[in-house]
Scaffold this motif. Structure first.
Motif, PDB file in Angstrom:
ATOM      1  N   ALA A   1       0.640  -1.428   0.494  1.00 15.70           N
ATOM      2  CA  ALA A   1       0.058  -0.261   0.073  1.00 15.70           C
ATOM      3  C   ALA A   1       0.655   1.438   0.415  1.00 15.70           C
ATOM      4  N   PRO A   2       0.698   2.200  -1.000  1.00 13.71           N
ATOM      5  CA  PRO A   2       1.371   3.267  -0.496  1.00 13.71           C
ATOM      6  C   PRO A   2       1.059   3.611   0.156  1.00 13.71           C
ATOM      7  N   GLU A   3       2.170   4.731   1.260  1.00 15.86           N
ATOM      8  CA  GLU A   3       2.538   5.807   2.800  1.00 15.86           C
ATOM      9  C   GLU A   3       1.426   6.561   2.145  1.00 15.86           C
ATOM     10  N   LEU A   4       0.735   6.928   3.521  1.00 19.91           N
ATOM     11  CA  LEU A   4       0.726   7.775   4.104  1.00 19.91           C
ATOM     12  C   LEU A   4       1.576   9.335   3.873  1.00 19.91           C
ATOM     13  N   ARG A   5       0.358  10.455   3.808  1.00 23.85           N
ATOM     14  CA  ARG A   5       1.713  11.309   4.273  1.00 23.85           C
ATOM     15  C   ARG A   5       1.727  11.771   5.303  1.00 23.85           C
TER      16      ARG A   5
ATOM     17  N   GLU B   1      -4.346  10.654   8.823  1.00 22.45           N
ATOM     18  CA  GLU B   1      -4.115   9.571   9.353  1.00 22.45           C
ATOM     19  C   GLU B   1      -5.310   8.494   8.213  1.00 22.45           C
ATOM     20  N   GLU B   2      -5.576   7.351   8.600  1.00 25.46           N
ATOM     21  CA  GLU B   2      -6.798   6.565   7.377  1.00 25.46           C
ATOM     22  C   GLU B   2      -7.327   6.919   7.409  1.00 25.46           C
ATOM     23  N   ALA B   3      -8.021   7.117   8.985  1.00 27.63           N
ATOM     24  CA  ALA B   3      -9.237   7.816   8.925  1.00 27.63           C
ATOM     25  C   ALA B   3      -9.433   9.181   8.390  1.00 27.63           C
ATOM     26  N   ASP B   4      -8.872   9.947   8.609  1.00 29.30           N
ATOM     27  CA  ASP B   4      -9.229  11.162   7.304  1.00 29.30           C
ATOM     28  C   ASP B   4      -9.181  11.185   6.133  1.00 29.30           C
ATOM     29  N   ILE B   5      -8.820   9.794   6.210  1.00 34.05           N
ATOM     30  CA  ILE B   5      -9.235  10.322   4.106  1.00 34.05           C
ATOM     31  C   ILE B   5      -9.966   8.720   3.469  1.00 34.05           C
ATOM     32  N   THR B   6     -11.632   8.728   5.037  1.00 35.98           N
ATOM     33  CA  THR B   6     -13.030   8.341   4.590  1.00 35.98           C
ATOM     34  C   THR B   6     -13.893   8.886   4.427  1.00 35.98           C
ATOM     35  N   PRO B   7     -14.971   8.445   3.805  1.00 33.29           N
ATOM     36  CA  PRO B   7     -16.081   9.602   3.191  1.00 33.29           C
ATOM     37  C   PRO B   7     -16.517   9.715   4.409  1.00 33.29           C
ATOM     38  N   GLY B   8     -17.258   9.373   5.841  1.00 32.29           N
ATOM     39  CA  GLY B   8     -17.560   9.265   6.902  1.00 32.29           C
ATOM     40  C   GLY B   8     -18.569   9.766   6.453  1.00 32.29           C
ATOM     41  N   ILE B   9     -19.442  10.264   7.892  1.00 34.62           N
ATOM     42  CA  ILE B   9     -20.585  10.479   7.627  1.00 34.62           C
ATOM     43  C   ILE B   9     -21.577  11.074   6.789  1.00 34.62           C
ATOM     44  N   GLU B  10     -20.676  12.175   5.831  1.00 34.60           N
ATOM     45  CA  GLU B  10     -21.753  12.804   5.430  1.00 34.60           C
ATOM     46  C   GLU B  10     -21.571  11.507   3.781  1.00 34.60           C
ATOM     47  N   GLY B  11     -20.828  10.947   3.860  1.00 37.84           N
ATOM     48  CA  GLY B  11     -20.528  10.059   2.353  1.00 37.84           C
ATOM     49  C   GLY B  11     -21.588   9.103   2.491  1.00 37.84           C
ATOM     50  N   PHE B  12     -22.139   8.646   4.219  1.00 46.27           N
ATOM     51  CA  PHE B  12     -22.832   7.627   4.558  1.00 46.27           C
ATOM     52  C   PHE B  12     -23.589   7.874   3.793  1.00 46.27           C
TER      53      PHE B  12
END
Length: 124
Positions: free
Chosen positions: A19-23, A27-38
């Motif tokens: 997997a590519p390294e994050l900056r 964190e991985e939780a910062d790039i998820t769609p979150g509640i708005e996407g759901f």
């Protein structure tokens, strides 16, 4: 020799199978769609269900109307309020014919063809 390089390289832009390294600081939780996407996805699903149900209802109604029209055949009025031939009584038909004759003149009558048992007039 690799025929299809995208199959062997799952990550675009090079790299191996890792997997590519994050900056740093991300964190991985910062790039998820979150509640708005759901919530947006749930809204799209609910709207899709409403639209499909309405479509099914309209198609069922059209199917039933076609069946009813097939049962009645050509005897159904084409326009609202139109009187079909089966709804006209003999007195109403005579009245219509008299009104048409008064407005347009007598209907042109064509001579009836001779019956089969009557002799034909001699030809010249």
């Amino acid at each position: 020799m690799v025929l299809i390089p995208s199959v062997n390289n799952p990550w675009p832009g090079g790299g191996g199978g890792d997997a590519p390294e994050l900056r740093p600081g991300l964190e991985e939780a910062d790039i998820t769609p979150g509640i708005e996407g759901f919530l947006f996805t749930a809204l799209v699903v609910v709207l899709l269900i409403v639209v499909v149900r309405d479509l099914v209802k309209r198609m069922r109604r059209m199917k039933y109307r076609a069946q009813v029209e097939a049962e009645y055949g050509e005897d159904e009025a084409e326009f609202p309020g139109e009187i079909t031939e089966s709804e006209i009584s003999a007195a109403q038909q005579r009245s219509r014919d008299a009104a048409a004759e008064a407005r347009f003149g007598p209907a042109s009558t064509t001579p009836a063809p001779p019956a089969e048992n009557e002799p034909h007039p001699p030809s010249r």
